[in-house]
Scaffold this motif. Structure first.
Motif, PDB file in Angstrom:
ATOM      1  N   THR A 177       0.836  -1.194   0.000  1.00  0.00           N
ATOM      2  CA  THR A 177       0.000   0.000   0.000  1.00  0.00           C
ATOM      3  C   THR A 177       0.874   1.248   0.000  1.00  0.00           C
ATOM      4  O   THR A 177       1.820   1.355   0.769  1.00  0.00           O
ATOM      5  CB  THR A 177      -0.918   0.026   1.242  1.00  0.00           C
ATOM      6  OG1 THR A 177      -1.735  -1.130   1.219  1.00  0.00           O
ATOM      7  CG2 THR A 177      -1.782   1.270   1.273  1.00  0.00           C
ATOM      8  N   CYS A 217       0.817   5.229   0.686  1.00  0.00           N
ATOM      9  CA  CYS A 217       0.045   6.277   1.351  1.00  0.00           C
ATOM     10  C   CYS A 217       0.522   7.622   0.819  1.00  0.00           C
ATOM     11  O   CYS A 217       1.726   7.883   0.779  1.00  0.00           O
ATOM     12  CB  CYS A 217       0.232   6.205   2.852  1.00  0.00           C
ATOM     13  SG  CYS A 217      -0.310   4.643   3.565  1.00  0.00           S
ATOM     14  N   THR A 218      -0.415   8.480   0.424  1.00  0.00           N
ATOM     15  CA  THR A 218      -0.053   9.754  -0.194  1.00  0.00           C
ATOM     16  C   THR A 218      -0.364  10.962   0.669  1.00  0.00           C
ATOM     17  O   THR A 218      -0.049  12.088   0.293  1.00  0.00           O
ATOM     18  CB  THR A 218      -0.771   9.916  -1.542  1.00  0.00           C
ATOM     19  OG1 THR A 218      -2.181   9.826  -1.325  1.00  0.00           O
ATOM     20  CG2 THR A 218      -0.329   8.825  -2.521  1.00  0.00           C
ATOM     21  N   SER A 219      -0.989  10.752   1.810  1.00  0.00           N
ATOM     22  CA  SER A 219      -1.298  11.876   2.693  1.00  0.00           C
ATOM     23  C   SER A 219      -1.100  11.447   4.140  1.00  0.00           C
ATOM     24  O   SER A 219      -1.108  10.247   4.456  1.00  0.00           O
ATOM     25  CB  SER A 219      -2.737  12.360   2.479  1.00  0.00           C
ATOM     26  OG  SER A 219      -3.646  11.376   2.935  1.00  0.00           O
ATOM     27  N   GLU A 253      -3.879   9.208   5.539  1.00  0.00           N
ATOM     28  CA  GLU A 253      -3.767   7.840   5.026  1.00  0.00           C
ATOM     29  C   GLU A 253      -2.668   7.072   5.761  1.00  0.00           C
ATOM     30  O   GLU A 253      -2.831   5.904   6.087  1.00  0.00           O
ATOM     31  CB  GLU A 253      -3.469   7.845   3.527  1.00  0.00           C
ATOM     32  CG  GLU A 253      -4.652   8.192   2.656  1.00  0.00           C
ATOM     33  CD  GLU A 253      -4.278   8.194   1.180  1.00  0.00           C
ATOM     34  OE1 GLU A 253      -3.251   7.598   0.792  1.00  0.00           O
ATOM     35  OE2 GLU A 253      -5.033   8.803   0.405  1.00  0.00           O
ATOM     36  N   GLU A 275      -3.983   6.251   9.357  1.00  0.00           N
ATOM     37  CA  GLU A 275      -4.983   5.187   9.360  1.00  0.00           C
ATOM     38  C   GLU A 275      -4.360   3.843   8.997  1.00  0.00           C
ATOM     39  O   GLU A 275      -4.648   2.828   9.627  1.00  0.00           O
ATOM     40  CB  GLU A 275      -6.122   5.509   8.398  1.00  0.00           C
ATOM     41  CG  GLU A 275      -7.254   4.509   8.490  1.00  0.00           C
ATOM     42  CD  GLU A 275      -8.484   4.928   7.717  1.00  0.00           C
ATOM     43  OE1 GLU A 275      -9.252   4.030   7.352  1.00  0.00           O
ATOM     44  OE2 GLU A 275      -8.682   6.127   7.476  1.00  0.00           O
ATOM     45  N   HIS A 276      -3.485   3.836   8.021  1.00  0.00           N
ATOM     46  CA  HIS A 276      -2.851   2.585   7.611  1.00  0.00           C
ATOM     47  C   HIS A 276      -1.905   2.058   8.702  1.00  0.00           C
ATOM     48  O   HIS A 276      -1.870   0.856   8.968  1.00  0.00           O
ATOM     49  CB  HIS A 276      -2.106   2.768   6.289  1.00  0.00           C
ATOM     50  CG  HIS A 276      -1.703   1.467   5.680  1.00  0.00           C
ATOM     51  ND1 HIS A 276      -2.598   0.615   5.080  1.00  0.00           N
ATOM     52  CD2 HIS A 276      -0.489   0.866   5.600  1.00  0.00           C
ATOM     53  CE1 HIS A 276      -1.964  -0.461   4.658  1.00  0.00           C
ATOM     54  NE2 HIS A 276      -0.681  -0.346   4.962  1.00  0.00           N
TER      55      HIS A 276
END
Length: 183
Positions: free
Chosen positions: A4, A6-8, A11, A14-15
């Motif tokens: 995965t 994550c771009t922000s 994100e 949460e991840h």
């Protein structure tokens, strides 16, 4: 890693809280924080607890056991599960509670014990079964201790969940760069 990207920041957060591979803080560790919090509070109020009891017989060949037996005049058994929320808050916990009931109810009833699951979500939503467990234990305590027991138990569980989220976030920082990134 799970792959995965994550771009922000939201994100990443949460991840990191939900993915064992991202942070190195596993769902088992989070589960154990909650289980241990339940036992610590119960013990402070004079309730002897047995962690990971092995005295139950299950109809399936799969090795199973609940997490805690609260040794009261009418013993109460629970199995903790901390799940990632899916659709709306509470749905995943409610489904997990049903699964725990299907798994453990027959085995605990055979020993004349009460089974109440303890299902909650990583971001803090407690299923109604959590309140049922706390209330069932509280009712077997002296009346003068019941209010404080309920308060302390909810506080301890909330703190354990928060501690788990913090540990997942802290361990999600890549050691080489000091920055969150690709999972």
């Amino acid at each position: 890693a799970c792959g995965t990207t994550c771009t922000s920041d939201p994100e990443v957060i949460e991840h990191a809280i939900a993915c064992d591979r991202f942070s190195g803080f596993s769902h088992t560790e989070r589960h154990n924080l909650v289980r241990d919090a339940l036992c610590e509070v119960a013990t402070r109020f004079g309730v002897w607890c047995t962690k990971e009891p092995t005295n139950f017989v299950y109809s399936s060949d799969v090795r199973q056991r609940p997490d805690v037996t609260f040794n009261l005049p009418k013993p109460i058994v629970t199995d903790v599960t901390v799940v990632r929320p899916v659709d709306e808050a509470g749905h995943a916990a409610a489904m997990a509670a049903k699964t725990k009931i299907n798994t453990h109810l027959q085995a605990t009833a055979a020993k004349d014990m009460v089974f109440i699951p303890f299902a909650l979500e990583t971001f803090g939503h407690l299923d109604k079964c959590c309140y049922e467990l706390i209330e069932a234990i509280a009712k077997q305590l002296p009346r003068s201790l019941q209010y404080r027991f309920r308060f302390d138990m909810l506080h301890a569980v909330s703190t354990a969940l928060a501690r788990g989220r913090v540990m997942a976030l802290l361990q999600s920082v890549l050691p080489s760069t000091g920055l969150p990134g690709l999972c």
